[in-house]
Motif scaffolding. Structure first.
Motif, PDB file in Angstrom:
ATOM      1  N   ARG A   1       0.829  -1.208   0.000  1.00 14.91           N
ATOM      2  CA  ARG A   1       0.000   0.000   0.000  1.00 14.91           C
ATOM      3  C   ARG A   1       0.862   1.258   0.000  1.00 14.91           C
ATOM      4  NH1 ARG A   1      -5.492  -0.475   2.421  1.00 14.91           N
ATOM      5  NH2 ARG A   1      -5.079   1.651   3.068  1.00 14.91           N
ATOM      6  N   GLN A   2       1.875   1.289   0.841  1.00 20.02           N
ATOM      7  CA  GLN A   2       2.761   2.456   0.943  1.00 20.02           C
ATOM      8  C   GLN A   2       3.515   2.680  -0.371  1.00 20.02           C
ATOM      9  OE1 GLN A   2       5.876   2.021   3.853  1.00 20.02           O
ATOM     10  NE2 GLN A   2       6.216   4.225   3.970  1.00 20.02           N
ATOM     11  N   ARG A   3       4.067   1.623  -0.944  1.00 21.97           N
ATOM     12  CA  ARG A   3       4.824   1.755  -2.195  1.00 21.97           C
ATOM     13  C   ARG A   3       3.910   2.162  -3.346  1.00 21.97           C
ATOM     14  NH1 ARG A   3       8.820  -3.175  -2.951  1.00 21.97           N
ATOM     15  NH2 ARG A   3       9.326  -1.972  -4.811  1.00 21.97           N
ATOM     16  N   LEU A   4       2.673   1.645  -3.362  1.00 22.51           N
ATOM     17  CA  LEU A   4       1.754   2.001  -4.440  1.00 22.51           C
ATOM     18  C   LEU A   4       1.360   3.473  -4.359  1.00 22.51           C
ATOM     19  CD1 LEU A   4       0.297   0.916  -6.908  1.00 22.51           C
ATOM     20  CD2 LEU A   4      -1.607   0.279  -5.416  1.00 22.51           C
ATOM     21  N   ARG A   5       1.119   3.976  -3.172  1.00 24.69           N
ATOM     22  CA  ARG A   5       0.784   5.396  -3.020  1.00 24.69           C
ATOM     23  C   ARG A   5       1.942   6.286  -3.479  1.00 24.69           C
ATOM     24  NH1 ARG A   5      -2.852   2.920  -0.259  1.00 24.69           N
ATOM     25  NH2 ARG A   5      -4.732   3.890   0.549  1.00 24.69           N
ATOM     26  N   ALA A   6       3.161   5.907  -3.136  1.00 29.23           N
ATOM     27  CA  ALA A   6       4.330   6.671  -3.593  1.00 29.23           C
ATOM     28  C   ALA A   6       4.452   6.585  -5.114  1.00 29.23           C
ATOM     29  CB  ALA A   6       5.594   6.142  -2.921  1.00 29.23           C
ATOM     30  N   ALA A   7       4.205   5.417  -5.679  1.00 31.68           N
ATOM     31  CA  ALA A   7       4.287   5.240  -7.132  1.00 31.68           C
ATOM     32  C   ALA A   7       3.214   6.051  -7.852  1.00 31.68           C
ATOM     33  CB  ALA A   7       4.155   3.763  -7.484  1.00 31.68           C
ATOM     34  N   VAL A   8       2.020   6.146  -7.256  1.00 34.23           N
ATOM     35  CA  VAL A   8       0.945   6.948  -7.852  1.00 34.23           C
ATOM     36  C   VAL A   8       1.376   8.411  -7.918  1.00 34.23           C
ATOM     37  CG1 VAL A   8      -1.354   7.906  -7.401  1.00 34.23           C
ATOM     38  CG2 VAL A   8      -0.984   5.447  -7.307  1.00 34.23           C
ATOM     39  N   ARG A   9       1.929   8.914  -6.838  1.00 35.77           N
ATOM     40  CA  ARG A   9       2.382  10.311  -6.829  1.00 35.77           C
ATOM     41  C   ARG A   9       3.440  10.541  -7.897  1.00 35.77           C
ATOM     42  NH1 ARG A   9       4.981  11.774  -2.022  1.00 35.77           N
ATOM     43  NH2 ARG A   9       4.756  13.947  -2.683  1.00 35.77           N
ATOM     44  N   GLU A  10       4.409   9.627  -7.989  1.00 34.47           N
ATOM     45  CA  GLU A  10       5.482   9.776  -8.970  1.00 34.47           C
ATOM     46  C   GLU A  10       4.946   9.700 -10.401  1.00 34.47           C
ATOM     47  OE1 GLU A  10       9.262   7.164 -10.362  1.00 34.47           O
ATOM     48  OE2 GLU A  10       9.132   7.583  -8.219  1.00 34.47           O
ATOM     49  N   ALA A  11       4.109   8.721 -10.670  1.00 39.17           N
ATOM     50  CA  ALA A  11       3.553   8.563 -12.023  1.00 39.17           C
ATOM     51  C   ALA A  11       2.662   9.746 -12.399  1.00 39.17           C
ATOM     52  CB  ALA A  11       2.779   7.251 -12.121  1.00 39.17           C
ATOM     53  N   ALA A  12       1.846  10.205 -11.457  1.00 37.39           N
ATOM     54  CA  ALA A  12       0.967  11.349 -11.735  1.00 37.39           C
ATOM     55  C   ALA A  12       1.788  12.612 -11.977  1.00 37.39           C
ATOM     56  CB  ALA A  12      -0.023  11.553 -10.588  1.00 37.39           C
ATOM     57  N   ALA A  13       2.873  12.789 -11.236  1.00 38.89           N
ATOM     58  CA  ALA A  13       3.728  13.965 -11.438  1.00 38.89           C
ATOM     59  C   ALA A  13       4.313  13.961 -12.849  1.00 38.89           C
ATOM     60  CB  ALA A  13       4.842  13.995 -10.388  1.00 38.89           C
ATOM     61  N   GLN A  14       4.775  12.815 -13.288  1.00 38.66           N
ATOM     62  CA  GLN A  14       5.315  12.720 -14.653  1.00 38.66           C
ATOM     63  C   GLN A  14       4.219  12.905 -15.690  1.00 38.66           C
ATOM     64  OE1 GLN A  14       7.471   9.025 -14.971  1.00 38.66           O
ATOM     65  NE2 GLN A  14       8.965   9.631 -13.424  1.00 38.66           N
ATOM     66  N   TRP A  15       3.088  12.251 -15.492  1.00 37.17           N
ATOM     67  CA  TRP A  15       1.958  12.275 -16.431  1.00 37.17           C
ATOM     68  C   TRP A  15       1.423  13.690 -16.603  1.00 37.17           C
ATOM     69  CZ3 TRP A  15      -3.573  11.011 -14.746  1.00 37.17           C
ATOM     70  CH2 TRP A  15      -4.410  10.771 -15.840  1.00 37.17           C
ATOM     71  N   LEU A  16       1.291  14.413 -15.484  1.00 33.04           N
ATOM     72  CA  LEU A  16       0.696  15.748 -15.508  1.00 33.04           C
ATOM     73  C   LEU A  16       1.743  16.870 -15.536  1.00 33.04           C
ATOM     74  CD1 LEU A  16      -2.075  15.040 -12.869  1.00 33.04           C
ATOM     75  CD2 LEU A  16      -2.335  15.148 -15.367  1.00 33.04           C
ATOM     76  N   GLN A  17       3.022  16.478 -15.536  1.00 33.57           N
ATOM     77  CA  GLN A  17       4.129  17.436 -15.541  1.00 33.57           C
ATOM     78  C   GLN A  17       4.012  18.408 -14.361  1.00 33.57           C
ATOM     79  OE1 GLN A  17       4.127  19.038 -19.536  1.00 33.57           O
ATOM     80  NE2 GLN A  17       4.915  17.145 -20.373  1.00 33.57           N
ATOM     81  N   LEU A  18       3.888  17.828 -13.170  1.00 33.91           N
ATOM     82  CA  LEU A  18       3.793  18.592 -11.929  1.00 33.91           C
ATOM     83  C   LEU A  18       4.926  18.205 -10.996  1.00 33.91           C
ATOM     84  CD1 LEU A  18      -0.032  18.149 -11.205  1.00 33.91           C
ATOM     85  CD2 LEU A  18       1.100  20.237 -11.993  1.00 33.91           C
ATOM     86  N   ASP A  19       5.190  19.037 -10.028  1.00 32.70           N
ATOM     87  CA  ASP A  19       6.143  18.729  -8.978  1.00 32.70           C
ATOM     88  C   ASP A  19       5.512  17.666  -8.073  1.00 32.70           C
ATOM     89  OD1 ASP A  19       7.851  18.649  -6.786  1.00 32.70           O
ATOM     90  OD2 ASP A  19       7.853  20.815  -6.464  1.00 32.70           O
ATOM     91  N   ILE A  20       6.243  16.611  -7.796  1.00 34.36           N
ATOM     92  CA  ILE A  20       5.707  15.519  -6.967  1.00 34.36           C
ATOM     93  C   ILE A  20       5.278  16.016  -5.589  1.00 34.36           C
ATOM     94  CG2 ILE A  20       7.937  14.757  -6.061  1.00 34.36           C
ATOM     95  CD1 ILE A  20       6.821  11.854  -6.392  1.00 34.36           C
ATOM     96  N   GLU A  21       5.921  17.040  -5.070  1.00 29.88           N
ATOM     97  CA  GLU A  21       5.573  17.570  -3.751  1.00 29.88           C
ATOM     98  C   GLU A  21       4.198  18.233  -3.744  1.00 29.88           C
ATOM     99  OE1 GLU A  21       7.308  16.784  -1.081  1.00 29.88           O
ATOM    100  OE2 GLU A  21       8.664  15.720  -2.433  1.00 29.88           O
ATOM    101  N   ALA A  22       3.669  18.552  -4.920  1.00 29.57           N
ATOM    102  CA  ALA A  22       2.350  19.191  -5.021  1.00 29.57           C
ATOM    103  C   ALA A  22       1.218  18.166  -5.086  1.00 29.57           C
ATOM    104  CB  ALA A  22       2.305  20.083  -6.260  1.00 29.57           C
ATOM    105  N   ILE A  23       1.556  16.879  -5.023  1.00 30.18           N
ATOM    106  CA  ILE A  23       0.566  15.808  -5.176  1.00 30.18           C
ATOM    107  C   ILE A  23       0.548  14.961  -3.915  1.00 30.18           C
ATOM    108  CG2 ILE A  23      -0.060  13.753  -6.513  1.00 30.18           C
ATOM    109  CD1 ILE A  23       1.518  14.992  -8.856  1.00 30.18           C
ATOM    110  N   SER A  24      -0.658  14.626  -3.443  1.00 33.00           N
ATOM    111  CA  SER A  24      -0.757  13.707  -2.312  1.00 33.00           C
ATOM    112  C   SER A  24      -1.970  12.803  -2.487  1.00 33.00           C
ATOM    113  CB  SER A  24      -0.833  14.461  -0.977  1.00 33.00           C
ATOM    114  OG  SER A  24      -1.991  15.256  -0.923  1.00 33.00           O
ATOM    115  N   ALA A  25      -1.844  11.603  -1.949  1.00 30.62           N
ATOM    116  CA  ALA A  25      -2.941  10.637  -1.957  1.00 30.62           C
ATOM    117  C   ALA A  25      -3.620  10.698  -0.599  1.00 30.62           C
ATOM    118  CB  ALA A  25      -2.422   9.232  -2.239  1.00 30.62           C
ATOM    119  N   GLU A  26      -4.949  10.808  -0.615  1.00 28.04           N
ATOM    120  CA  GLU A  26      -5.724  10.919   0.619  1.00 28.04           C
ATOM    121  C   GLU A  26      -6.677   9.734   0.717  1.00 28.04           C
ATOM    122  OE1 GLU A  26      -9.269  13.637   0.996  1.00 28.04           O
ATOM    123  OE2 GLU A  26      -7.828  14.678   2.285  1.00 28.04           O
TER     124      GLU A  26
END
Length: 183
Positions: A27-52
């Motif tokens: 669960r922890q690794r998947l949440r981190a992977a979602v943030r990383e993939a979404a940051a690349q996909w949306l061209q955003l800073d990973i620090e601006a993304i969080s899973a709730e």
């Protein structure tokens, strides 16, 4: 991160992690992977993304200026996440395997039509067809914001799509047609 993009399109991203991990670590690794993939996909800073995640509510991906729908699924050896920028989403994964009590499981959770179809199919195909039917139902329930429950006959207004996964797994992605939510 060892995540792989399994599907991308229509404002939806599906990622997977193929690893046998304790559930909490997966669960922890998947949440981190979602943030990383979404940051690349949306061209955003990973620090601006969080899973709730809030108990009793679907998980959400918090983005600058909005919220995206998020769904998770785990089976031993594979964890999946789906993100939808403009509507509800559900994802489910299941290992293809013989289940001794498949008839009762199908009748109780998948409904009489699916139970009849599974009873009529060749024994060698049943594990695959059961996994396909199960993941379709579970993904649709998640997309509709409903908990897993015994069959109630309610039709769920979802578009279902198979997601290619590693061998011996089946996964289904569910989205609701016509629903929009802007990010």
């Amino acid at each position: 991160m060892d995540a792989t993009v399994l599907w991308s399109g229509d404002d939806v991203l599906v990622i997977g992690i193929a690893a046998v991990l304790p559930r909490a670590e997966a669960r922890q690794r998947l949440r981190a992977a979602v943030r990383e993939a979404a940051a690349q996909w949306l061209q955003l800073d990973i620090e601006a993304i969080s899973a709730e995640s809030t108990p009793g509510a679907p998980p959400r991906l918090l983005l600058p200026g909005g919220v995206a729908s998020l769904s998770f699924s785990h089976d031993e050896g594979l964890s999946l996440a789906a993100v939808h920028l403009h509507g509800a989403v559900g994802i489910d994964v299941m290992r293809v395997q013989d289940i001794a009590d498949w008839a009762n499981l199908a009748r109780d959770y998948l409904g009489p039509q699916v139970a009849e179809e599974l009873a009529a199919c060749p024994d060698a195909l049943r594990p695959l067809l059961l996994a396909q039917a199960w993941t379709a139902r579970e993904a649709a329930l998640k997309c509709a914001g409903r908990q897993l429950a015994e069959w109630d006959g309610v039709a769920l207004n979802c578009h279902l799509q198979a997601v290619e996964t590693p061998q011996n797994f089946v996964a289904t992605l569910a989205t609701i047609r016509g629903q929009t939510r802007r990010v």
